[in-house]
Scaffold this motif. Structure first.
Motif, mmCIF file in Angstrom:
data_model
loop_
_atom_site.group_PDB
_atom_site.id
_atom_site.type_symbol
_atom_site.label_atom_id
_atom_site.label_comp_id
_atom_site.label_asym_id
_atom_site.label_seq_id
_atom_site.Cartn_x
_atom_site.Cartn_y
_atom_site.Cartn_z
ATOM 1 N N ALA A 149 3.698 12.206 -2.336
ATOM 2 C CA ALA A 149 4.359 13.568 -2.743
ATOM 3 C C ALA A 149 3.063 14.563 -2.598
ATOM 4 C CB ALA A 149 4.887 13.602 -4.291
ATOM 5 N N ALA A 150 2.072 14.082 -3.066
ATOM 6 C CA ALA A 150 0.668 15.153 -3.007
ATOM 7 C C ALA A 150 0.597 15.488 -1.672
ATOM 8 C CB ALA A 150 -0.619 14.485 -3.538
ATOM 9 N N MET A 151 0.611 14.423 -0.551
ATOM 10 C CA MET A 151 0.470 14.896 0.807
ATOM 11 C C MET A 151 1.512 15.840 1.415
ATOM 12 S SD MET A 151 -0.394 11.524 2.838
ATOM 13 C CE MET A 151 -1.853 10.379 2.154
ATOM 14 N N GLU A 152 2.677 15.964 0.795
ATOM 15 C CA GLU A 152 3.708 16.656 1.062
ATOM 16 C C GLU A 152 3.220 17.908 0.502
ATOM 17 O OE1 GLU A 152 7.037 17.099 2.244
ATOM 18 O OE2 GLU A 152 7.408 15.116 2.846
ATOM 19 N N MET A 153 2.712 17.988 -0.941
ATOM 20 C CA MET A 153 2.368 19.488 -1.326
ATOM 21 C C MET A 153 1.263 20.155 -0.621
ATOM 22 S SD MET A 153 4.509 20.335 -3.344
ATOM 23 C CE MET A 153 3.473 21.804 -3.344
ATOM 24 N N MET A 154 0.333 19.144 -0.162
ATOM 25 C CA MET A 154 -0.549 19.725 0.800
ATOM 26 C C MET A 154 -0.440 20.206 1.987
ATOM 27 S SD MET A 154 -3.942 17.503 -0.382
ATOM 28 C CE MET A 154 -3.203 15.852 -0.968
ATOM 29 N N GLU A 167 1.022 -1.032 0.326
ATOM 30 C CA GLU A 167 -0.206 -0.063 -0.128
ATOM 31 C C GLU A 167 0.916 1.251 0.037
ATOM 32 O OE1 GLU A 167 -2.179 0.497 3.366
ATOM 33 O OE2 GLU A 167 -3.580 1.865 2.469
ATOM 34 N N ALA A 217 4.563 5.267 -5.664
ATOM 35 C CA ALA A 217 4.633 5.208 -7.032
ATOM 36 C C ALA A 217 3.392 5.961 -7.594
ATOM 37 C CB ALA A 217 4.547 3.751 -7.404
ATOM 38 N N THR A 218 2.549 6.032 -7.032
ATOM 39 C CA THR A 218 1.472 7.238 -7.690
ATOM 40 C C THR A 218 1.337 8.582 -7.128
ATOM 41 O OG1 THR A 218 -0.197 6.330 -6.181
ATOM 42 C CG2 THR A 218 -0.102 5.017 -8.031
ATOM 43 N N ASP A 219 2.447 8.625 -6.438
ATOM 44 C CA ASP A 219 2.656 10.236 -6.127
ATOM 45 C C ASP A 219 1.699 10.805 -5.114
ATOM 46 O OD1 ASP A 219 4.871 11.254 -7.738
ATOM 47 O OD2 ASP A 219 3.725 11.814 -9.257
ATOM 48 N N GLN A 220 1.019 9.767 -4.369
ATOM 49 C CA GLN A 220 0.072 10.157 -3.250
ATOM 50 C C GLN A 220 1.135 10.685 -2.156
ATOM 51 O OE1 GLN A 220 -3.054 7.524 -2.644
ATOM 52 N NE2 GLN A 220 -2.445 6.384 -4.163
ATOM 53 N N VAL A 249 0.771 18.153 4.373
ATOM 54 C CA VAL A 249 0.331 17.023 5.251
ATOM 55 C C VAL A 249 1.679 16.346 5.208
ATOM 56 C CG1 VAL A 249 -0.802 14.976 5.883
ATOM 57 C CG2 VAL A 249 -2.050 17.056 4.828
ATOM 58 N N ASP A 250 2.285 16.012 6.665
ATOM 59 C CA ASP A 250 3.510 15.219 6.677
ATOM 60 C C ASP A 250 3.468 13.655 6.569
ATOM 61 O OD1 ASP A 250 5.796 13.739 7.434
ATOM 62 O OD2 ASP A 250 5.932 14.646 9.519
ATOM 63 N N PRO A 251 3.685 12.927 5.405
ATOM 64 C CA PRO A 251 3.394 11.558 5.308
ATOM 65 C C PRO A 251 3.923 10.612 6.277
ATOM 66 C CG PRO A 251 4.827 12.527 3.399
ATOM 67 C CD PRO A 251 4.618 13.598 4.402
#
Lengths: 256, 275
Positions: A127-132, A116, A122-125, A134-136
């Motif tokens: 990275a998307a959190m980082e950009m929002m 998961e 792999a699907t940039d999710q 939100v600390d992954p």
């Protein structure tokens, strides 16, 4: 020529262990930040814990049944079937419960966590959190790690309960060992702290910490390709299995 | 919204940005300004570092030298807290949309609100539905990302990117894989967001015809530098070898067709035969 690859394998393994150790420090440092994501931790507890219950219960039952059967035939040679309950309980509490639960957990929940998180990378999710903003690590990694840590002792307790039930089912119900002897011998010899607490709590917590770390670390650091995710998932099972068995030896040596 | 730079200053100012990745120079003392309230397109051949440039602007990557100022703040020098605070004012549209696959469309758009605010559920619902209405997908709020087409996923990602009414939106290849209808919808959305909310937009794209419809200014990046810039309708007539090859689609030119390699005849074992 032959020494070089051996050294590389060893060095790589040590480097991986070192990186996983640093990753653990990052996880622990992010625990306070992840406290605001309690709902996510509970959600993950459902996925890795509750969703693993079926396999844990079925396997626990069969392990106990096999143990009951084997012990009956071996102990009957010496006329010692009365000790069946004691041996079933000690074997399950001390070793089979925590070890088999951890191995099953690594195969069922560990691989799913790795796959998961790897696919999220792999699907940039992630990275998307980082950009929002939100600390992954706090939102994705820590809740899965904590969920594994909490779930393992609970699953182990369920495994042990079903295992002893399985041993009782075969030994007492099917093969005719006296019910009172089965339970009284067990309660007389099994020590709550030495056997039950050390097995269910200490060993399970240690295995939960290691398996969850391996699963989360492998997923988080996987190369963002389908092949990378596949390898990471395999590595989770292999590394977890080795770590569980090696750690079991060390813990047993210290807890005896 | 707190701003750190004068309103007349460019929102993004890049000076002397130098980046070397795996021994390859991606940016060589790059200078570039993104004006406020405009739609700026970054174009260039594949592999010239257009997405990398967006990563510098958002602090996902650090250069080896130079300055990247966003709203007056030097991005590489920001602490993690300040960087996250800045990112709350930036929307980023990923090439593959990067929707969270565990959540439905509504929860994807609501995600930043839930993470950064304590708004009541009614308000979150209204904001999310407003954004989904803006991208034409209010009716798809209950769908999962796997049930969306590429164009729909792009629009959901756009709704998520604008949920905080950001000062800057970065679009990474927003037109790739869109059919003509979806392309028109996305173009209209970009222009509408820019005109109605005054959002500064940066587009990384290859499609000149689409860029002509939506952008106010174009930068052409190649060889680590800005090789041409100007109005999207006239930049193709610039006359430089770079613009002639890029916009004319010539196979060979300043950007070689062949990736650098050893001598071809030698690689085929024909060097001796030729001699």
């Amino acid at each position: 020529m032959s020494a070089q690859p051996r050294r590389n394998v060893v060095t790589n393994a040590l480097a991986q262990i070192g990186e996983a150790g640093l990753f653990l420090l990052t996880l622990l440092a992010a625990v306070p930040r992840s406290l605001r994501h309690v709902r996510e931790t509970v959600r993950q507890l459902w996925f890795v814990g509750a969703m693993s219950l079926t396999i844990i219960m079925v396997c626990g039952l069969f392990v106990g049944m096999v143990l009951g059967l084997q012990l009956y035939y071996v102990l009957s040679i010496f006329g010692g079937t009365a000790a069946s309950g004691t041996v079933v309980a000690i074997a399950i509490y001390r070793e089979l419960g925590p070890v088999v639960t951890a191995l099953l957990f690594a195969g069922r929940a560990g691989t799913s966590v790795t796959a998961e998180i790897g696919l999220m990378r792999a699907t940039d999710q992630l990275a998307a959190m980082e950009m929002m903003a939100v600390d992954p690590i706090a939102y994705v990694a820590v809740p899965r790690y904590l969920a594994g840590l909490i779930a393992m002792p609970l699953l182990c307790a369920v495994f042990c309960a079903l295992g002893i039930f399985g041993g009782h089912l075969v030994g007492v119900t099917w093969l005719g060992i006296d019910n009172g002897t089965f339970w009284s011998n067990m309660t007389a010899t099994v020590d709550v702290w030495k056997d039950v607490v050390n097995g269910i709590l200490v060993k399970s917590l240690a295995f939960g910490a290691v398996v969850s770390l391996i699963a989360v670390y492998q997923g988080y650091t996987t190369p963002p390709t389908s092949e990378g995710v596949a390898y990471a998932t395999t590595r989770t099972v292999v590394a977890s299995s080795i770590a569980i068995l090696a750690l079991d030896f060390v813990l047993t040596a210290f807890l005896m | 919204m707190t701003t750190f730079a004068a309103p007349t200053e460019p929102l993004v100012r890049i000076r002397g940005l130098t980046t070397v990745l795996n021994g390859k120079t991606i940016f060589d003392a790059l200078d570039l300004d993104i004006p406020r309230g405009k739609v700026t397109a970054i174009m260039g051949p594949s592999g010239t570092g257009k997405t990398t440039l967006l990563k510098h602007v958002t602090g996902q990557m650090r250069g080896d030298a130079g300055q990247v100022l966003v709203d007056g703040q030097d991005v590489p020098e920001l602490s993690r807290e300040k960087l996250f605070a800045l990112r709350e004012k930036i929307g980023y549209l990923f090439q593959n949309s990067a929707l969270l696959t565990d959540f439905d469309v509504f929860e994807n758009v609501a995600f930043p609100l839930r993470q950064h605010t304590q708004l009541p559920e009614v308000l979150i619902r209204n904001i999310v539905l407003t954004k989904l209405q803006a991208v034409g997908l209010r009716g798809a709020a209950g769908l999962m990302p796997a049930e969306l087409s590429g164009g729909m996923a792009r629009r959901v990602a756009l709704a998520r990117a604008i949920v905080f009414d950001p000062m800057l939106i970065l679009y990474d290849e927003p037109f790739v894989g869109l059919d003509p209808i979806a392309l028109s919808q996305v173009l209209k959305l970009i222009r509408t967001l820019n005109e109605t909310l005054g959002i500064t937009s940066v587009l990384v794209a290859h499609e000149l015809e689409a860029i002509k419809q939506v952008a106010d200014h174009v930068y052409l990046i190649a060889n680590g530098k800005v090789v041409a810039q100007g109005d999207p309708k006239t930049i193709a007539e610039d006359g430089s070898p770079w613009t002639r090859q890029f916009f004319g689609g010539a196979i060979d030119g300043p950007v070689p067709f062949q990736y650098p390699a050893d001598d071809y005849a030698q690689a085929l074992g024909l060097a001796g035969a030729r001699a």
